[in-house]
Design a protein around this motif. Sequence first.
Motif: not given
Length: 196
Positions: A25-28, A107-109, A113-116, A169-173
Motif C-alpha cells: 500500500l505504501f509503495y502504490a 513501476g513507481r520509481g 525517494i518517494n517516501a522522502r 526517478a525517471g522509471s516512475g515517470t
Amino acid sequence: MSEHTAPQAPLTPAARRILETASRLFYARGLHAVGVDTIAAEAGVTKKTLYDRFGSKEALEVAYLRARDARWEELLGRTLEQHPVAGVDRVLAFFDAVEEWSASAGGRGCAAINARAEVDDPGHPVAVEVARQKSWVRGLLESECRGAGLARPGELADALVLLYDGALAGSGTGVPGDPFPTARRAARALCEAHRA
C-alpha cells in the motif's frame, strides 16, 4: 543483510502480514494516503496488533523502507558476484541491478525517494532512513570506483549516484523512456573519463 542495517528480530506471522500489506500500500499509494485502519483491515489484524508489533505508523514506514532495502541489497549483491574482479564493469553492475530491481519491484520509481518527498523534517525517522540508504549506496559506489583504480573516486561516486537515482526517478515517470540504459551509458562515459 550487511553491516549497514541493524539486525531485526524475526517477525511473527501477523507482523509479516502487516509489513507485506503496508509495503504494498505504501509503495502504490504513498505514506500519507494510507492509514493504519486500512493496513490493519487488509492485513486481517486489529489496530492494536499493528501497534503491538510496530509501535507506531512511523516505525512501520521505516520497517517498510528497510525491508525493501534489504531485498534490493540482496539483488545488488548477487549482481556484483557476477563481476568478482574490481573494474568498470563492476561499477556498471549497479545500473544492471537497479534496472532488474525496477522491473521486478518497481513501476513507481524509487520507494525511498518517494517516501522522502512526503516528509519535510530532515529529522523524521523516514528522512533519516532514506539518508542512511542513499549514503550507503554512494559509499559503496565510491569504494567500487576506488577499487577500479578510477581517479577522484569520491567525485565520481557523487555523479554516479545522481545517475542512479535519476534513472530510478525517471522509471516512475516514463521520461526518458529507457532511463537505465541511458544512465548506464552516461556512467560508462564518466568512468572512462576518470581512468587514472
